[in-house]
Enzyme design. Structure first.
Site, short mmCIF file in Angstrom:
data_model
loop_
_atom_site.label_atom_id
_atom_site.label_comp_id
_atom_site.label_asym_id
_atom_site.label_seq_id
_atom_site.Cartn_x
_atom_site.Cartn_y
_atom_site.Cartn_z
N PHE A 155 0.82 -1.22 0.00
CA PHE A 155 0.00 0.00 0.00
C PHE A 155 0.85 1.27 0.00
CE2 PHE A 155 -2.76 -3.04 2.55
CZ PHE A 155 -3.47 -3.47 1.44
N ILE A 156 1.87 1.29 -0.83
CA ILE A 156 2.78 2.43 -0.87
C ILE A 156 2.36 3.37 -1.99
CG2 ILE A 156 5.17 3.19 -1.01
CD1 ILE A 156 4.40 1.36 1.44
N GLN A 278 -37.80 21.08 8.21
CA GLN A 278 -36.96 21.20 9.40
C GLN A 278 -36.02 20.01 9.59
OE1 GLN A 278 -38.52 20.73 13.54
NE2 GLN A 278 -38.05 22.92 13.71
N GLY A 338 -31.00 11.67 -1.82
CA GLY A 338 -31.88 10.54 -2.09
C GLY A 338 -31.24 9.56 -3.06
N GLU A 362 -2.28 5.97 7.65
CA GLU A 362 -1.50 6.85 8.53
C GLU A 362 -1.95 6.74 9.99
OE1 GLU A 362 -0.33 10.72 7.10
OE2 GLU A 362 -0.76 10.13 5.04
#
Length: 378
Positions: A155-156, A278, A338, A362
């Site tokens: 994952f570099i 509201q 929606g 990280e």
């Protein structure tokens, strides 16, 4: 959002905001849809000096304050998360050299990196050493006048296009964190660096990540600092990086909130804009509150970044809250849209996919909680 900064920094941020709106945002969906490597933006970013935002002027950087750097990353991420992930991965590499390297290494690598002539990568994570980097198995053994590095990383970010990779490896396999050292590896000029194809990821599809296998020889001069100092360097670098992850999260969250507000004003039900209801207003109010809180925590860390004091707890607080809150903000924004929010005709589903990794890389949310708790109990 207005942040406290001087006139020079503000002028730079305004220029970055225009670049983000005019250049990055129009291509963000295409980058995601086609998984194009965000390095396609490098020439334009280099022209603006974006690759050196985190570096002082003596190395060709812009020398932005911590607050201005946060604002810049936030603006860029709101336009294109993939491009910003590539950029901040580059920062991890250059921060490693800035914080851990000697003058010779700094002079050799940082000016070209700041100018965008070279791209960096930061290689810490391993298949069996993610949340606890001290468990890494990659090692560096003395060989002749240099070190032979053997092992693998995963994952570099940027590795496939990197000109230099800061690699963390054990020089003493029995010393735990105290046995970790850091080295600069130049993959295009070094035999024995095997970079796998780009990983197929859920989000940030233009910010390519790679696995790397090492069986290579590097000169002693490419070591950052004394043996055993690598772990301390990595932790300082991640303190910076976590503020930048928080900035990425708030940038995308702000974009999602803006999209929700615009849609709520335009979409009508029973002849009335849904913004009149509201329940929806309260959703927007909750998101605005969480966004403001995330920014406030991040500003606390960004301000302390420039003081010379430790800010591990502050950066952990910022990353934890901002990344968790950003997910909730984007989720509400999608809900307000929606069924349309679930389609690729609107950017909400991309925002959700891009945001998900921020609670993992990280340092996961769980690790941030551990760091915060240790700070409280110290």
């Amino acid at each position: 959002m207005t942040y406290p900064m001087n006139e020079d920094d503000r002028a730079v941020i305004e220029q970055i905001e225009r670049f983000a709106t005019e250049v990055l945002a129009p291509k963000a969906a295409q980058l995601d849809e086609e998984s194009l490597f965000a390095t396609l933006h490098l020439p334009a970013m280099a022209e603006l000096g974006l690759l050196g935002m985190n570096l002082p002027e003596e190395f060709g950087g812009i020398g932005l304050s911590g607050v201005a750097l946060y604002a810049a990353v936030e603006a860029l991420a709101g336009a294109c998360g993939s491009t910003t992930s590539m950029l901040t991965a580059h920062f991890l590499a250059t921060d490693s050299i800035l914080l851990g390297g000697d003058n010779t290494l700094q002079d050799r690598f940082l000016p070209d990196a700041a100018a965008g002539r070279t791209l960096g990568a930061f290689a810490l994570t391993e298949p069996q050493a993610g949340s606890n980097p001290a468990d890494m198995s990659t090692y560096a053994a003395r060989e002749g006048d240099g070190y032979r590095i053997k092992g693998s990383k995963c994952f570099i970010s940027n590795a496939g296009g990197a000109d230099f990779i800061v690699v963390y490896a054990k020089t003493d396999r029995d010393a735990g964190a105290r046995g970790v050292s850091a080295f600069v590896v130049e993959p295009k000029e070094t035999k024995g660096v095997d970079i796998a194809p780009n990983e197929r990821t859920m989000g940030l599809k233009g910010g390519h990540v790679f696995g790397i296998t090492f069986d290579c020889l590097v000169p002693k001069a490419n070591r950052l600092g004394p043996e055993g100092s690598g772990f301390r360097t990595a932790m300082k670098v991640l303190d910076n990086g976590r503020i930048e992850v928080a900035a990425q999260a708030t940038g995308i969250a702000a974009a999602a909130q803006d999209a929700a507000i615009s849609y709520a004003k335009e979409r009508k039900v029973g002849g009335h804009p849904i913004a009149d209801f509201q329940g929806l207003q309260w959703m927007l109010a909750d998101s605005a509150t969480e966004l403001a809180a995330a920014r406030a925590l991040s500003m606390q860390a960004a301000v302390k970044r420039g003081t010379g004091e430790r800010y591990s707890s502050e950066s952990a607080l910022a990353k934890l809250y901002a990344t968790e809150a950003a997910w909730r903000i984007a989720d509400r924004a999608l809900q307000i849209h929606g069924g349309y929010g679930y389609t690729r005709d609107f950017p909400l589903e991309r925002y959700m996919r891009d945001l998900r990794i921020f609670r993992i890389y990280e340092g996961s949310s769980e690790i941030q909680r551990t760091i915060i708790a240790r700070g409280l109990l110290a």
